[in-house]
Motif scaffolding. Structure first.
Motif, mmCIF file in Angstrom:
data_model
loop_
_atom_site.group_PDB
_atom_site.id
_atom_site.type_symbol
_atom_site.label_atom_id
_atom_site.label_comp_id
_atom_site.label_asym_id
_atom_site.label_seq_id
_atom_site.Cartn_x
_atom_site.Cartn_y
_atom_site.Cartn_z
ATOM 1 N N ILE A 51 0.824 -1.216 0.000
ATOM 2 C CA ILE A 51 0.000 0.000 0.000
ATOM 3 C C ILE A 51 0.855 1.261 0.000
ATOM 4 O O ILE A 51 0.308 2.369 -0.022
ATOM 5 C CB ILE A 51 -0.963 0.025 1.207
ATOM 6 C CG1 ILE A 51 -0.190 -0.030 2.524
ATOM 7 C CG2 ILE A 51 -1.962 -1.111 1.124
ATOM 8 C CD1 ILE A 51 -1.046 0.154 3.761
ATOM 9 N N GLY A 52 2.182 1.103 0.027
ATOM 10 C CA GLY A 52 3.069 2.262 0.111
ATOM 11 C C GLY A 52 2.819 3.341 -0.924
ATOM 12 O O GLY A 52 2.783 4.535 -0.582
ATOM 13 N N PRO A 53 2.617 2.991 -2.212
ATOM 14 C CA PRO A 53 2.443 4.042 -3.226
ATOM 15 C C PRO A 53 1.064 4.683 -3.243
ATOM 16 O O PRO A 53 0.871 5.686 -3.927
ATOM 17 C CB PRO A 53 2.700 3.293 -4.546
ATOM 18 C CG PRO A 53 3.302 1.984 -4.175
ATOM 19 C CD PRO A 53 2.763 1.664 -2.822
ATOM 20 N N VAL A 54 0.081 4.102 -2.522
ATOM 21 C CA VAL A 54 -1.302 4.558 -2.721
ATOM 22 C C VAL A 54 -2.017 5.013 -1.453
ATOM 23 O O VAL A 54 -3.069 5.668 -1.547
ATOM 24 C CB VAL A 54 -2.147 3.438 -3.386
ATOM 25 C CG1 VAL A 54 -1.598 3.091 -4.762
ATOM 26 C CG2 VAL A 54 -2.177 2.181 -2.505
ATOM 27 N N TRP A 55 -1.513 4.684 -0.260
ATOM 28 C CA TRP A 55 -2.309 4.936 0.942
ATOM 29 C C TRP A 55 -2.619 6.421 1.130
ATOM 30 O O TRP A 55 -3.730 6.783 1.523
ATOM 31 C CB TRP A 55 -1.608 4.376 2.185
ATOM 32 C CG TRP A 55 -0.366 5.129 2.591
ATOM 33 C CD1 TRP A 55 0.913 4.851 2.231
ATOM 34 C CD2 TRP A 55 -0.299 6.280 3.436
ATOM 35 N NE1 TRP A 55 1.788 5.757 2.786
ATOM 36 C CE2 TRP A 55 1.060 6.640 3.532
ATOM 37 C CE3 TRP A 55 -1.250 7.027 4.119
ATOM 38 C CZ2 TRP A 55 1.487 7.742 4.278
ATOM 39 C CZ3 TRP A 55 -0.817 8.123 4.861
ATOM 40 C CH2 TRP A 55 0.531 8.468 4.935
ATOM 41 N N PRO A 62 -12.769 14.470 -13.025
ATOM 42 C CA PRO A 62 -12.126 13.550 -13.986
ATOM 43 C C PRO A 62 -10.603 13.569 -13.904
ATOM 44 O O PRO A 62 -9.956 12.530 -14.083
ATOM 45 C CB PRO A 62 -12.618 14.076 -15.342
ATOM 46 C CG PRO A 62 -13.881 14.803 -15.041
ATOM 47 C CD PRO A 62 -13.667 15.429 -13.703
ATOM 48 N N ILE A 63 -10.019 14.736 -13.612
ATOM 49 C CA ILE A 63 -8.561 14.830 -13.515
ATOM 50 C C ILE A 63 -8.049 14.013 -12.336
ATOM 51 O O ILE A 63 -7.079 13.248 -12.446
ATOM 52 C CB ILE A 63 -8.125 16.303 -13.382
ATOM 53 C CG1 ILE A 63 -8.558 17.102 -14.618
ATOM 54 C CG2 ILE A 63 -6.615 16.411 -13.172
ATOM 55 C CD1 ILE A 63 -8.305 18.588 -14.500
ATOM 56 N N VAL A 64 -8.720 14.153 -11.206
ATOM 57 C CA VAL A 64 -8.309 13.419 -10.003
ATOM 58 C C VAL A 64 -8.461 11.915 -10.213
ATOM 59 O O VAL A 64 -7.570 11.131 -9.864
ATOM 60 C CB VAL A 64 -9.145 13.880 -8.788
ATOM 61 C CG1 VAL A 64 -8.823 13.026 -7.559
ATOM 62 C CG2 VAL A 64 -8.873 15.348 -8.485
ATOM 63 N N THR A 110 -1.939 5.948 -11.165
ATOM 64 C CA THR A 110 -1.076 5.494 -10.076
ATOM 65 C C THR A 110 -1.251 4.002 -9.830
ATOM 66 O O THR A 110 -0.271 3.256 -9.685
ATOM 67 C CB THR A 110 -1.396 6.264 -8.780
ATOM 68 O OG1 THR A 110 -1.217 7.661 -9.016
ATOM 69 C CG2 THR A 110 -0.490 5.822 -7.651
ATOM 70 N N TYR A 111 -2.496 3.548 -9.777
ATOM 71 C CA TYR A 111 -2.741 2.123 -9.560
ATOM 72 C C TYR A 111 -2.224 1.286 -10.734
ATOM 73 O O TYR A 111 -1.746 0.164 -10.536
ATOM 74 C CB TYR A 111 -4.232 1.868 -9.341
ATOM 75 C CG TYR A 111 -4.668 2.092 -7.927
ATOM 76 C CD1 TYR A 111 -4.583 1.070 -6.983
ATOM 77 C CD2 TYR A 111 -5.163 3.330 -7.509
ATOM 78 C CE1 TYR A 111 -4.976 1.272 -5.666
ATOM 79 C CE2 TYR A 111 -5.557 3.537 -6.192
ATOM 80 C CZ TYR A 111 -5.458 2.502 -5.275
ATOM 81 O OH TYR A 111 -5.837 2.703 -3.977
ATOM 82 N N TRP A 112 -2.305 1.817 -11.931
ATOM 83 C CA TRP A 112 -1.812 1.080 -13.101
ATOM 84 C C TRP A 112 -0.293 0.939 -13.057
ATOM 85 O O TRP A 112 0.244 -0.139 -13.327
ATOM 86 C CB TRP A 112 -2.245 1.793 -14.378
ATOM 87 C CG TRP A 112 -1.684 1.166 -15.629
ATOM 88 C CD1 TRP A 112 -0.646 1.609 -16.391
ATOM 89 C CD2 TRP A 112 -2.133 -0.042 -16.239
ATOM 90 N NE1 TRP A 112 -0.422 0.760 -17.435
ATOM 91 C CE2 TRP A 112 -1.325 -0.272 -17.374
ATOM 92 C CE3 TRP A 112 -3.149 -0.957 -15.937
ATOM 93 C CZ2 TRP A 112 -1.494 -1.367 -18.215
ATOM 94 C CZ3 TRP A 112 -3.316 -2.059 -16.775
ATOM 95 C CH2 TRP A 112 -2.493 -2.245 -17.890
#
Length: 349
Positions: free
Chosen positions: A49-53, A307-309, A316-318
């Protein structure tokens, strides 16, 4: 459709998005001592979860900001009446964020163990208290004629709200286990999948009881339908965990969370905070809303920036979509003592 109804629906979407994404963050943090048998495995769990939390927490900020701007009376009553539990949630989230950043600053077992406790507590406490808070919102609280909360802290700890807290705690833990099985490979993937399969049965019992209690208490047809859909999704997720279909299991537990949140908001509408003293004291989408002009401006801002967010977070998830294994986690570096001042000059021929 009135803009007050539109913004009530948008706030429901924001909270559903927050619980969907932050839910597995909480679950991963809660399971840190269960699946992380040594430091390297605990680092693996955290790295999933480091890149997304921190990006997931943006949904909470937007949900709170939207509530403040669209329904200021609701925001004021909520944050004054629920001041202590919301403060506890805030402190827990701060400690968890600091722990993620500071855990690896020193290669010391005691240091890391203390920060691990902050991650665990900073995940468990909000996972529990968010359910308690929303349980009270749907059930109703003691509001007087001025829409002020006149109850006490222990009034919030009623059986229905506590069951709501247990529901979010167990559901987020299951969601986190499924996410770990989806995001890792090897032995960690196997153990996370087995744990998710074991957790599924008690989660179905707890969440089913809460959704059934909600539907019976409010007699809302749409709420019944959404609650039933959430229960079916949860059962589907349990079956998917048993056959090791992590992707389907994650979609199912995510759908359960989203549908359950929608069921609560549909049951709540047109109220935003019912009063248990008198119906006339309840806050609704009408008497708690901002002016029509404010809602119109907010709508255009949301249309432009949402839409931008979403695109940025999806990207990021990709980027970080690949599975992780313990082999991806390097051994902890050995701290190197700084060289004495002038050593470099003396070593120069």
């Amino acid at each position: 459709m009135e803009l007050t109804t539109v913004w009530f629906g948008l706030i429901a979407v924001l909270w559903a998005g927050y619980f969907l994404l932050e839910g597995f963050d909480f679950g991963v943090g809660i399971l840190l001592p269960v699946l992380g048998r040594d430091d390297r495995e605990r680092r693996l769990v955290i790295n999933t979860i480091g890149p997304v939390w921190d990006g997931n927490e943006v949904w909470l900020l937007v949900a709170g900001g939207a509530t403040f701007a669209a329904f200021p009376e609701w925001y004021a009553t909520l944050f004054s009446g629920f001041y202590l539990p919301l403060l506890i949630i805030l402190v827990a989230l701060i400690l968890r964020g600091v722990a993620f950043e500071y855990r690896g600053k020193r290669d010391d077992a005691t240091w890391k163990r203390r920060w691990d406790l902050c991650i665990i507590g900073g995940s468990l406490v909000p996972a529990l208290l968010w359910g308690v808070a929303f349980g009270n919102i749907v059930r109703g609280v003691r509001l007087d004629a001025d829409h002020e909360y006149v109850g006490g802290f222990f009034d919030l700890l009623n059986p229905y709200a506590l069951l709501g807290g247990l529901t979010t705690l167990t559901l987020f833990t299951l969601h986190g286990a499924v996410f770990l099985a989806l995001k890792t490979d090897g032995d960690m993937r196997r153990r996370a999948g087995e744990l998710a399969a074991r957790l599924a049965v008690p989660v179905i019992a707890v969440a089913g009881a809460f959704l059934l209690w909600t539907a019976i208490a409010h007699h809302d047809v749409a709420g019944w339908i959404l609650s039933a859909a959430a229960a079916l999704a949860l059962v589907g997720g349990a079956l998917a965990t048993r056959v090791r279909r992590e992707g389907w299991a994650f979609l199912a537990t995510g759908a359960t969370i989203v549908l359950a949140v929608f069921a609560l908001f549909v049951t709540l509408f047109p109220n935003v905070m019912p009063s248990t003293i008198a119906d006339a004291n309840s806050l609704t989408t009408t008497n708690a809303a901002s002016t029509a002009y404010t809602l119109k401006v907010m709508t255009w801002v949301a249309v432009a920036f949402t839409p931008i967010v979403l695109a940025y977070q999806g990207w990021t998830y990709w980027v970080f979509r690949k599975r992780l294994t313990v082999e991806h986690i390097p051994a902890a570096p050995v701290p190197v003592s700084p060289a004495p001042a002038g050593a470099a000059e003396r070593a120069t021929p």
